[in-house]
Design a protein around this motif. Structure first.
Motif, PDB file in Angstrom:
ATOM      1  N   ARG A 110       0.726  -1.735  -0.108  1.00 26.63           N
ATOM      2  CA  ARG A 110      -0.112   0.228  -0.221  1.00 26.63           C
ATOM      3  C   ARG A 110       1.113   1.192   0.053  1.00 26.63           C
ATOM      4  O   ARG A 110       0.229   1.682  -0.840  1.00 26.63           O
ATOM      5  CB  ARG A 110      -1.160   0.169   1.429  1.00 26.63           C
ATOM      6  N   GLN A 149       2.100   1.779  -3.829  1.00 26.53           N
ATOM      7  CA  GLN A 149       1.577   2.243  -4.822  1.00 26.53           C
ATOM      8  C   GLN A 149       0.682   3.248  -4.442  1.00 26.53           C
ATOM      9  O   GLN A 149       0.325   4.030  -5.267  1.00 26.53           O
ATOM     10  CB  GLN A 149      -0.165   0.984  -4.497  1.00 26.53           C
ATOM     11  N   ARG A 150       0.430   3.995  -2.964  1.00 23.03           N
ATOM     12  CA  ARG A 150       1.138   5.359  -3.065  1.00 23.03           C
ATOM     13  C   ARG A 150       1.823   6.268  -3.046  1.00 23.03           C
ATOM     14  O   ARG A 150       1.591   7.211  -2.512  1.00 23.03           O
ATOM     15  CB  ARG A 150       0.464   5.248  -1.475  1.00 23.03           C
ATOM     16  N   GLU A 181       4.501   6.620  -1.691  1.00 22.96           N
ATOM     17  CA  GLU A 181       5.186   7.021  -0.153  1.00 22.96           C
ATOM     18  C   GLU A 181       6.523   6.442  -0.057  1.00 22.96           C
ATOM     19  O   GLU A 181       7.638   7.221   1.059  1.00 22.96           O
ATOM     20  CB  GLU A 181       4.534   6.423   0.839  1.00 22.96           C
ATOM     21  N   THR A 230       4.418   9.279  -7.355  1.00 24.72           N
ATOM     22  CA  THR A 230       5.168  10.117  -6.060  1.00 24.72           C
ATOM     23  C   THR A 230       5.051  11.590  -5.536  1.00 24.72           C
ATOM     24  O   THR A 230       4.714  11.919  -7.357  1.00 24.72           O
ATOM     25  CB  THR A 230       6.523   9.865  -6.364  1.00 24.72           C
ATOM     26  N   LYS A 231       4.450  11.991  -4.796  1.00 26.29           N
ATOM     27  CA  LYS A 231       4.632  13.445  -4.452  1.00 26.29           C
ATOM     28  C   LYS A 231       6.097  13.482  -4.146  1.00 26.29           C
ATOM     29  O   LYS A 231       6.391  15.201  -4.293  1.00 26.29           O
ATOM     30  CB  LYS A 231       4.108  13.270  -2.748  1.00 26.29           C
TER      31      LYS A 231
END
Length: 255
Positions: A211, A214-215, A217, A245-246
């Motif tokens: 998770r 996939q996010r 992070e 990604t951020k």
């Protein structure tokens, strides 16, 4: 008595002068650029900076220019309060593959778990999850190495050999079967494939890592250390098709 006090005072001043000189050197932009230094806080906050910090640390090591950072008493005392490693290394137990040395890092920089052939099971999974979920480490690097004895054993031994070594052999076997009879460099290809398989294993590991990955992070990639040259090759196969990604990749050389 006066002589002893004077000697102690001189030693104390000399020690402080060394610390001050070292700090001034580390803060010098020109020196940092020449020695491929990336800010540690940036590496902890951004996995792409962390990856580049490992790249450049390994470059210093292979060029014989290691700076051996964060290995003094002040750092040790500070780390007694807590840790924020900027990368997790999933590596092999081989005595020739010491992550802190080959990446030229210091105390508190790397969260390392090692088994033969970097084979993972429940305890390893929990260790890696702890680094990401509890310590906030955003980069996971699976690090194999050339001439890996565990991979070589997986090639030469049958499945389910006696003893607990079967856990290692059976886990690595899929990487060896892909190239069996196809390549003269079976060991080399199997080492790489084993790392790729393990990267995918972690990316798909429910419920925590998959998770987070996939996010966007965390970043999970692979590399292979060359025992002969000391160089780490970061596998391009694990650098493509990454989730959005951020984290910024701007101004990171080599990315």
């Amino acid at each position: 008595m006066l002589l002893l006090l004077a000697t102690a005072s001189f030693a104390q001043r000399s020690g402080q002068q060394v610390k001050d000189a070292k700090k001034a050197l580390y803060d010098d932009p020109k020196w940092r650029k020449e020695n491929y230094i990336i800010n540690r806080d940036s590496a902890y906050a951004n996995p792409y900076y962390a990856l580049q910090k490992l790249r450049w640390g390994n470059q210093r090591f292979t060029e014989g220019r290691s700076i051996h950072p964060r290995q003094d008493a002040d750092v040790i005392n500070e780390l007694a309060k807590g840790q924020q490693p900027f990368a997790t290394i999933v590596g092999c137990s081989d005595s020739r593959v010491s992550a802190e040395i080959l990446f030229d890092q210091g105390f508190g920089d790397l969260f390392v778990t090692r088994t033969a052939g970097q084979v993972m099971a429940q305890a390893s999974y929990g260790t890696i999850e702890f680094a990401s979920a509890a310590l906030g480490t955003k980069l996971i690097l699976v690090l194999g190495h050339s001439k890996c004895g565990a991979v070589e054993a997986a090639i030469s031994l049958p499945e389910n050999p006696p003893g607990h070594i079967s856990t290692l052999i059976n886990s690595i076997k899929p990487a060896t079967k892909r190239y069996f009879g196809v390549s003269d460099n079976l060991l080399e290809f199997a080492v790489r494939q084993n790392v790729i398989n393990q990267v995918n294993e972690l990316r798909e590991l429910e419920p925590v890592l998959s998770r987070m990955y996939q996010r966007g992070e965390i970043l999970i990639v692979g590399g292979v250390y060359d025992l002969a040259t000391g160089q780490v090759e970061f596998l391009e196969e694990t650098m493509v098709d990454l989730p959005a990604t951020k984290f910024s990749k701007k101004d990171i050389m080599g990315m």
